[in-house]
Design a protein around this motif. Structure first.
Motif, mmCIF file in Angstrom:
data_model
loop_
_atom_site.group_PDB
_atom_site.id
_atom_site.type_symbol
_atom_site.label_atom_id
_atom_site.label_comp_id
_atom_site.label_asym_id
_atom_site.label_seq_id
_atom_site.Cartn_x
_atom_site.Cartn_y
_atom_site.Cartn_z
ATOM 1 N N TRP A 136 143.971 -35.271 -75.363
ATOM 2 C CA TRP A 136 143.915 -35.738 -76.817
ATOM 3 C C TRP A 136 145.048 -35.937 -77.477
ATOM 4 N N GLY A 137 145.311 -37.026 -78.417
ATOM 5 C CA GLY A 137 146.380 -37.345 -79.237
ATOM 6 C C GLY A 137 146.631 -36.428 -80.594
ATOM 7 N N ASP A 138 147.367 -36.484 -81.406
ATOM 8 C CA ASP A 138 147.380 -35.836 -82.389
ATOM 9 C C ASP A 138 146.945 -36.438 -83.626
ATOM 10 N N PRO A 139 146.420 -35.856 -84.587
ATOM 11 C CA PRO A 139 145.581 -36.519 -85.818
ATOM 12 C C PRO A 139 146.766 -37.221 -86.439
ATOM 13 N N LEU B 75 133.264 -38.332 -87.041
ATOM 14 C CA LEU B 75 132.771 -39.836 -86.577
ATOM 15 C C LEU B 75 133.362 -40.110 -85.338
ATOM 16 N N THR B 76 132.579 -40.371 -84.414
ATOM 17 C CA THR B 76 132.973 -40.880 -83.160
ATOM 18 C C THR B 76 132.653 -42.415 -82.855
ATOM 19 N N ALA C 257 137.484 -42.608 -79.772
ATOM 20 C CA ALA C 257 138.586 -41.730 -80.669
ATOM 21 C C ALA C 257 137.421 -41.338 -81.615
ATOM 22 N N LEU C 258 137.977 -40.356 -82.628
ATOM 23 C CA LEU C 258 137.222 -39.964 -83.590
ATOM 24 C C LEU C 258 137.688 -39.880 -84.746
ATOM 25 N N VAL D 263 142.506 -40.060 -87.972
ATOM 26 C CA VAL D 263 141.922 -40.550 -86.571
ATOM 27 C C VAL D 263 142.804 -39.964 -85.500
ATOM 28 N N VAL D 264 141.858 -39.574 -84.164
ATOM 29 C CA VAL D 264 142.288 -38.940 -83.199
ATOM 30 C C VAL D 264 141.946 -39.724 -82.086
#
Length: 571
Positions: A251-254, A190-191, A212-213, A225-226
């Motif tokens: 990108w960040g980490d989940p 989900l974006t 974010a997604l 969330v990422v």
């Protein structure tokens, strides 16, 4: 000369002794005298110093363990290994099968430990059985728990770990925007972003196009969330989750989400997270829900969200009934929130009386139930002196024979329309002062409206819940709902229902809405399970495109789609 010969002989003797000592240390011949104590170890000896509870089981206890015998801590067999999810020693608890059913108390099961001289056995290490001996040990074993049943149990338990994720933008330009998705339908992330095709479209200049997604991690059974390399970063409960190198677009980490978390996109847009468990019951028709404050439809003027929509299927204690609610507040969202909470509670409480419930089922009419629910809700809203709301509820119930019945009640101008067998059925009545039927009702009170008069105490509605102060000033206000006729629905059916606040009806007529639904049904015919949610969001986008100037919320019921699980919010 003789002395030199003696010295040379002594040196040679010492060198010979040194060579013998080195050979002994290299070959370690003494290990053969003690190897037996490492090659044969009693399982009971392994257990005794590591487990506090006794393991001297009788023969019948060893061969026939109860089904609930410490299943959570049980070891699972995998490729010749025994492993325990909670191992605090070499073996957490006795899990080795008996080699022979003829063992008696006092007999010992001998296990050969495969040891590597280069490795020491440490606390927490898993014992390994040779594959041949493992097969021999299992040959005559009567397992304590049927493996097929265990696999079925684990598989069923995973399938039951269904979850609903609901997002609500609680601050920023898109305040009031809501979105829901189920884990069973989360085939793709989900974006969240500022531009299409983001699933949650947040019109905020500080939000990146793809910000974010949120993804459903089926292995962890968690939502994550990422940050997608946003320019202004993402916070989870005020802590950054984006890549440390801000602006790098990495990108960040989940990060795992929990119920009640707040996601901050940029600095102004906060998204409240609600994670719900799924009820075991299924809704035997499709349901889609969507809402948007339409905050940018008044030339950039901030428009607070005062709509509230919700549904419950089934109602607590009455499995055959469900309620779908849309409320549109004025003077704030307090009255709308109270009404959306009270009305399902009141209807469920009334229907919990078996006599009243049987009366509804036998007469196929819930008029008295709906009228009483509105009356009780109004009595419970005494704190809302200067806040009020419209309220439109659709009660749906089943008779157990693939037949459904729907009946609507409303105050205000949030409307409901149904389409059954290709015929449009209006289920509500507008209570604006400009409507002829409402002016006629007011005339019957003995105080008719004057020509051209379209407001009472500044309000353009004559019926609502709440607004206690205006009602004290003018007796022409009312909270008595209009109640529709009952609609009969046979399954399978092409019937559908659409409830919405006036933000939709201001720009789309009921006839046009019906035509759009039919068109979208054809478009989404290959994805029937999720079509209700897609149709609801399509209608919301149409209202946005047509530049509605009011909050817009809607619930779409499609009686022609496959069942779906309903959500129950965790406390």
């Amino acid at each position: 000369m003789a002395m030199i010969e003696n010295i040379v002989g002594l040196v040679l003797l010492l060198m010979l002794l040194l060579i013998i000592v080195l050979i002994l240390f290299a070959c370690k011949p003494w290990r053969f005298f003690f190897s037996s104590r490492f090659r044969s170890i009693k399982a009971s000896d392994l257990e005794r110093p590591l487990v506090s509870d006794g393991v001297d089981l009788q023969r019948d206890q060893i061969n026939e363990l109860p089904r609930d015998y410490d299943l959570e801590g049980a070891c699972f067999q995998n490729e010749g290994h025994f492993r325990s999810p909670r191992t605090h020693g070499l073996v957490y608890k006795q899990r080795f099968p008996t080699v022979s059913p003829h063992l008696t108390q006092g007999d010992s099961l001998l296990l050969d430990v495969v040891s590597d001289p280069s490795e020491d056995i440490s606390v927490g290490q898993t014992l390994k059985l040779p594959a041949a001996q493992l097969a021999e040990a299992q040959k005559d074993v009567r397992p304590s728990f049927d493996n097929d049943k265990l696999q079925e149990f684990v598989h069923k338990d995973i399938l039951d770990q269904r979850s609903c994720l609901s997002l609500e933008v609680i601050s920023g330009p898109s305040r009031g925007l809501r979105y829901s998705v189920q884990s069973a339908n989360a085939s793709k992330p989900l974006t969240l972003g500022r531009v299409s095709p983001s699933d949650v479209l947040i019109k905020d200049s500080e939000v990146s196009g793809k910000h974010a997604l949120i993804n459903w991690n089926a292995n962890k059974i968690k939502w994550e969330v990422v940050d997608m390399g946003s320019l202004n970063g993402t916070l989870l409960n005020s802590r950054p989750i984006n890549h440390p190198d801000t602006g790098s677009r990495h990108w960040g980490d989940p990060v795992e989400l929990a119920n009640g978390d707040t996601i901050t996109l940029g600095t102004t847009s906060n998204v409240f997270v609600q994670i719900s468990s799924q009820h075991r019951h299924q809704i035997p028709f499709g349901v889609g829900m969507a809402s948007d404050p339409m905050a940018l439809r008044r030339g950039g003027k901030k428009l607070p969200m005062e709509d509230v929509c919700c549904y419950q299927w089934p109602l607590p204690g009455v499995d055959q009934f469900g309620l779908f609610v849309v409320c549109d507040g004025h003077g704030g969202d307090g009255a709308a929130r109270s009404a959306s909470k009270l009305l399902p509670e009141m209807v469920a409480s009334i229907l919990s009386d078996s006599l009243k419930r049987e009366r509804v089922l036998s007469l196929c009419d819930a008029s008295d139930v709906l009228k009483d629910a509105f009356s009780q809700a109004e009595e419970s809203m005494n704190q809302h002196h200067y806040e009020g709301c419209t309220a439109t509820v659709l009660l749906v119930w089943a008779d157990g024979n693939e037949k459904f019945f729907a009946q609507c009640a409303n105050v205000g101008d949030s409307s409901c329309v149904m389409n059954v067998d290709g015929k449009q059925v209006k289920m509500t009545e507008d209570h604006k002062l400009t409507n002829y039927t409402e002016r006629l009702r007011i005339q019957q009170t003995g105080e008719p409206l004057k020509d051209g008069e379209t407001r009472l105490c500044g309000l353009n509605l004559a019926r609502m819940l709440g607004d206690k102060f205006p009602k004290q000033q003018d007796a022409r206000f009312s909270s008595v709902p209009y109640i529709s006729q009952v609609v009969h629905i046979d399954l399978p059916s092409r019937a559908f229902a659409l409830l919405a606040s006036d933000g939709l009806w201001d720009v789309i007529s009921m006839k046009k809405a019906t035509q759009l639904v039919e068109q979208m049904r054809e478009r989404y015919s290959s994805d029937r399970e999720n079509s209700a949610e897609k149709i609801a969001n399509f209608l919301l986008n149409e209202a946005r495109t047509l530049r509605t100037k009011d909050n817009t919320s809607l619930i779409f019921l499609d009686f022609d789609t496959s069942p779906k699980f309903s959500c129950k919010v965790e406390s």
